[in-house]
Design an enzyme around this catalytic site. Sequence first.
Site, mmCIF file in Angstrom:
data_model
loop_
_atom_site.group_PDB
_atom_site.id
_atom_site.type_symbol
_atom_site.label_atom_id
_atom_site.label_comp_id
_atom_site.label_asym_id
_atom_site.label_seq_id
_atom_site.Cartn_x
_atom_site.Cartn_y
_atom_site.Cartn_z
ATOM 1 N N CYS A 70 0.867 -1.188 0.000
ATOM 2 C CA CYS A 70 0.000 0.000 0.000
ATOM 3 C C CYS A 70 0.898 1.229 0.000
ATOM 4 C CB CYS A 70 -0.893 -0.010 1.234
ATOM 5 S SG CYS A 70 -1.885 1.487 1.464
ATOM 6 N N CYS A 177 -0.847 3.619 -7.249
ATOM 7 C CA CYS A 177 -1.685 3.027 -6.208
ATOM 8 C C CYS A 177 -1.798 1.550 -6.525
ATOM 9 C CB CYS A 177 -3.071 3.682 -6.185
ATOM 10 S SG CYS A 177 -4.267 2.861 -5.086
#
Length: 266
Positions: A70, A177
Amino acid sequence: MKIALMDSGIGLLAAAAAMRRLRPDVDLVLSSDPVGMPWGPRTPADLTGRALGVARAAAGHRPDALIVACNTASVHALPTLRAELEPGIPVIGTVPAIKPAAAAGGRMAIWATPATTGSPYQRGLIRDFAAGARVTEVPCPGLADAVEAGDDTAVAAAVAAAAALTPADVTDIVLGCTHYELVDAPIRAALAERTGGADLRFHGSAEPVAVQALRRLGALPEPGLPRTGTLTVLLSGQEGTLPAAALGYAEGRLLAGAGAGAAVGR
């Protein structure tokens, strides 16, 4: 060998699938936080607390390494996670692939969440690795949420909006992302239309971070090994199964059926 991956949601699937392809024998532990997601709107301290809880749940399964799959958690929580878990468990963070994209020498667009776009963190990476390069930061509001929900209509709308902000002469796309790598195909299709079918170079973090985790453990990719690796799924600390939305993606299906030894939710 056992490797854990953590994220707020299913963004970890891309790196987990990359690890499964590189080492079919590795046992995987996927630790996410459906109770506390999304992490993006949280304060750095709150996010770090949630990330630490997810990491501790994974650490309870005694992995040989932990991948923080992440970008947002890597920005805010990586020092705290390393302080608690290392040196016993190496912690590998996820960084947008700005450096290799800049090395390609073309015009770069960085697709990222609105919180990351224009942030000191991303601007620092651009300054350090892409000084002098032509860089466009493209915010992608709603795209990660749409991917998480498995909502194809919302994904298409968010991708179209981001593509419209991407220069038509771009040569390199950084997917900043981890969720975005799960919808690589619609992103490529939208940008092909935008750029007139130009052959774009895409730069993600899933495979590089998987390779880095193996390197930290002194291991090599061996994709030809038998698929004996197991799969354990942790949802906000509780053992469970892959969310239904995860199975809508090729990466989730790969993990769910990964080898004779696989045991989803066990």
